[in-house]
Write a protein that holds these residues in place. Structure first.
Motif, short mmCIF file in Angstrom:
data_model
loop_
_atom_site.label_atom_id
_atom_site.label_comp_id
_atom_site.label_asym_id
_atom_site.label_seq_id
_atom_site.Cartn_x
_atom_site.Cartn_y
_atom_site.Cartn_z
N GLN A 134 6.58 21.32 -27.13
CA GLN A 134 5.66 22.17 -27.65
C GLN A 134 4.12 21.92 -27.52
OE1 GLN A 134 5.32 21.85 -32.09
NE2 GLN A 134 7.10 20.55 -31.59
N TYR A 135 3.95 20.72 -26.94
CA TYR A 135 2.66 19.97 -26.83
C TYR A 135 2.24 20.00 -25.29
CZ TYR A 135 3.36 18.07 -31.62
OH TYR A 135 3.55 18.09 -32.75
N ASP A 136 0.86 20.21 -25.15
CA ASP A 136 0.31 20.19 -23.67
C ASP A 136 0.37 18.51 -23.39
OD1 ASP A 136 -0.98 20.24 -21.34
OD2 ASP A 136 -2.85 21.49 -22.28
N PRO A 137 0.88 18.21 -22.30
CA PRO A 137 0.88 16.84 -22.08
C PRO A 137 -0.76 16.48 -21.52
CG PRO A 137 2.66 17.90 -20.89
CD PRO A 137 1.72 19.08 -21.42
N GLN A 138 -1.55 17.31 -21.10
CA GLN A 138 -2.86 17.02 -20.79
C GLN A 138 -3.58 16.67 -21.99
OE1 GLN A 138 -5.22 19.05 -17.72
NE2 GLN A 138 -3.47 19.53 -16.51
N LYS A 139 -3.30 17.40 -23.24
CA LYS A 139 -4.07 17.17 -24.28
C LYS A 139 -3.59 15.74 -25.00
CE LYS A 139 -5.41 19.15 -28.55
NZ LYS A 139 -5.32 20.66 -29.39
N MET A 140 -2.10 15.54 -24.76
CA MET A 140 -1.55 14.36 -25.29
C MET A 140 -2.34 13.09 -24.41
SD MET A 140 0.09 15.50 -27.61
CE MET A 140 1.39 14.10 -28.11
N ALA A 141 -2.88 13.35 -23.25
CA ALA A 141 -3.57 12.21 -22.70
C ALA A 141 -5.07 12.51 -22.50
CB ALA A 141 -2.97 12.29 -21.18
N GLY A 172 -10.64 -1.75 -34.72
CA GLY A 172 -10.32 -0.35 -34.16
C GLY A 172 -9.11 0.12 -34.03
N GLN A 173 -9.00 1.24 -33.22
CA GLN A 173 -7.42 1.73 -32.92
C GLN A 173 -7.02 1.09 -31.60
OE1 GLN A 173 -8.75 5.95 -33.58
NE2 GLN A 173 -7.51 6.09 -35.36
N ILE A 174 -5.64 0.66 -31.72
CA ILE A 174 -5.10 0.43 -30.44
C ILE A 174 -4.54 1.51 -29.64
CG2 ILE A 174 -3.22 -0.97 -29.37
CD1 ILE A 174 -5.72 -2.62 -30.55
N ARG A 175 -4.84 1.85 -28.25
CA ARG A 175 -4.39 2.75 -27.72
C ARG A 175 -3.61 2.26 -26.16
NH1 ARG A 175 -8.88 5.27 -23.59
NH2 ARG A 175 -7.16 5.08 -22.43
N PRO A 176 -2.98 3.00 -25.62
CA PRO A 176 -2.22 2.77 -24.34
C PRO A 176 -3.26 2.53 -23.21
CG PRO A 176 -1.17 4.69 -25.29
CD PRO A 176 -2.65 4.38 -26.30
N SER A 177 -2.98 1.37 -22.44
CA SER A 177 -4.11 0.97 -21.38
C SER A 177 -3.87 1.90 -20.18
CB SER A 177 -3.92 -0.41 -21.15
OG SER A 177 -4.19 -0.98 -22.19
N VAL A 178 -4.19 3.23 -20.43
CA VAL A 178 -3.80 4.20 -19.23
C VAL A 178 -5.00 4.91 -19.16
CG1 VAL A 178 -1.31 4.28 -19.37
CG2 VAL A 178 -2.86 6.12 -20.69
N VAL A 179 -5.34 5.38 -17.97
CA VAL A 179 -6.70 6.21 -17.82
C VAL A 179 -6.36 7.55 -18.29
CG1 VAL A 179 -8.26 7.32 -16.28
CG2 VAL A 179 -7.64 4.83 -15.94
N TRP A 180 -7.11 8.03 -19.24
CA TRP A 180 -6.76 9.60 -19.86
C TRP A 180 -7.88 10.60 -18.91
CZ3 TRP A 180 -7.30 7.69 -25.45
CH2 TRP A 180 -5.69 7.53 -26.04
N PHE A 181 -7.54 11.87 -19.11
CA PHE A 181 -8.14 12.73 -18.50
C PHE A 181 -9.62 12.63 -18.85
CE2 PHE A 181 -3.84 14.53 -18.17
CZ PHE A 181 -3.76 14.86 -16.64
N GLY A 182 -10.41 12.66 -18.18
CA GLY A 182 -11.89 12.94 -18.31
C GLY A 182 -12.48 11.28 -18.33
N GLU A 183 -11.83 10.27 -18.20
CA GLU A 183 -12.20 8.95 -18.04
C GLU A 183 -12.02 8.41 -16.80
OE1 GLU A 183 -10.25 7.07 -22.23
OE2 GLU A 183 -9.03 7.03 -20.40
N ALA A 184 -13.21 7.28 -16.45
CA ALA A 184 -13.45 6.87 -15.06
C ALA A 184 -12.33 5.82 -14.96
CB ALA A 184 -14.77 6.09 -15.25
N LEU A 185 -12.16 5.79 -13.51
CA LEU A 185 -11.05 4.95 -13.37
C LEU A 185 -11.73 3.42 -13.42
CD1 LEU A 185 -10.03 6.15 -9.74
CD2 LEU A 185 -9.08 6.71 -12.10
N PRO A 186 -10.93 2.53 -13.64
CA PRO A 186 -11.15 1.15 -13.83
C PRO A 186 -12.12 0.70 -12.73
CG PRO A 186 -8.80 1.42 -14.50
CD PRO A 186 -9.46 2.58 -13.80
N GLU A 187 -13.07 -0.03 -12.93
CA GLU A 187 -14.18 -0.37 -11.77
C GLU A 187 -13.63 -1.35 -10.76
OE1 GLU A 187 -18.10 -1.53 -13.05
OE2 GLU A 187 -18.51 -0.08 -14.35
N HIS A 188 -12.75 -2.37 -11.45
CA HIS A 188 -12.40 -3.63 -10.63
C HIS A 188 -11.28 -2.82 -9.70
CE1 HIS A 188 -9.52 -3.62 -13.94
NE2 HIS A 188 -8.69 -3.88 -13.13
#
Length: 243
Positions: A48-55, A157-173
């Motif tokens: 029932q959830y939009d995967p893009q919103k979940m990421a 702070g809150q712990i989150r998964p270490s993945v790039v979410w929609f709208g986030e920049a890719l890791p610089e390195h």
């Protein structure tokens, strides 16, 4: 599978190879792509959830526990998946030492490493890692069976998964390493991913601008002026027939 003889020549004789993999490679192991989640999970409460919103950061801030639980469910699903012949063939190619082979992936599942690849540039992070949203400190403790967002022991702070979410920049390195590998190769393989979606598509264009041959392997090849050879088919079959 039809592979152009000229394409095979470039594969066999390239000195410096850069491979970019996408969701199509892991799909052969049964890993659902974002586009297929609605179908793959129709029996699941997550359908029932939009995967893009979940990421996305917005989705996490709106309901941190719901997003965390979705990633915990994804992790539990991934634990049942195994590397396929494409993962293994790429790892073997990297280990052969007959050619320099650099692997860049947009996938976050860690199946390349499980398949034997030791040096993997992960553009979108890794789903098995976690870090603090606020101070970005890596969280190294186990998270199995934890269904609520964890508090960072460093800053609260809150712990989150270490993945790039929609709208986030890719890791610089990671992006810097990917650009360097694309700039210096004489053969660039785009495998299981579109050659037209940026920023990753820019890597093929960068390789092409420096004189590299660009080969795309995809069940549905894209029409891109950057690509020299299009191979229609799945990644595992391509590697088994070309290496």
């Amino acid at each position: 599978m039809e592979i152009d003889n000229d394409a095979l020549y470039h594969i066999k004789n390239a000195k410096c190879v850069t491979i970019l993999t996408g969701a199509g490679v892991s799909a052969e192991s049964g890993v659902a792509t974002f586009r297929s989640y609605k179908d793959e999970t129709k029996e699941s409460l997550w359908s029932q959830y939009d995967p893009q919103k979940m990421a996305s950061l917005e989705g996490f801030l709106e309901n941190p526990n719901r997003v965390w639980q979705w990633y915990q469910w994804r992790r539990s699903e991934l634990k049942t998946k195994e590397p396929n012949d494409a993962h293994k063939a790429i790892a073997k190619w990297q280990q052969s030492n007959s050619q320099s082979v650099t692997l860049i992936t947009q996938n976050v599942d860690g199946l390349h490493q499980a398949g034997g690849s030791q040096n993997v540039t992960e553009l979108h992070g890794n789903i098995w890692g976690n870090h603090c949203l606020q101070c970005r400190t890596e969280y190294k403790e186990g998270v199995d069976d934890i269904e609520e967002v964890i508090e960072c022991p460093e800053c609260g702070g809150q712990i989150r998964p270490s993945v790039v979410w929609f709208g986030e920049a890719l890791p610089e390195h990671a992006w810097r390493d990917a650009e360097s590998a694309s700039y210096s190769c004489d053969l660039f393989l785009s495998v299981g991913t579109s050659s037209q979606v940026y920023p990753a598509a820019g890597l093929a264009a960068l390789a092409k601008s420096q004189g590299a041959t660009v080969i795309e392997i995809n069940p549905e090849p894209t029409e891109s002026s950057v690509v020299d050879y299009c191979v229609k088919g799945i990644a595992s079959k391509f590697f088994l027939e070309s290496l």
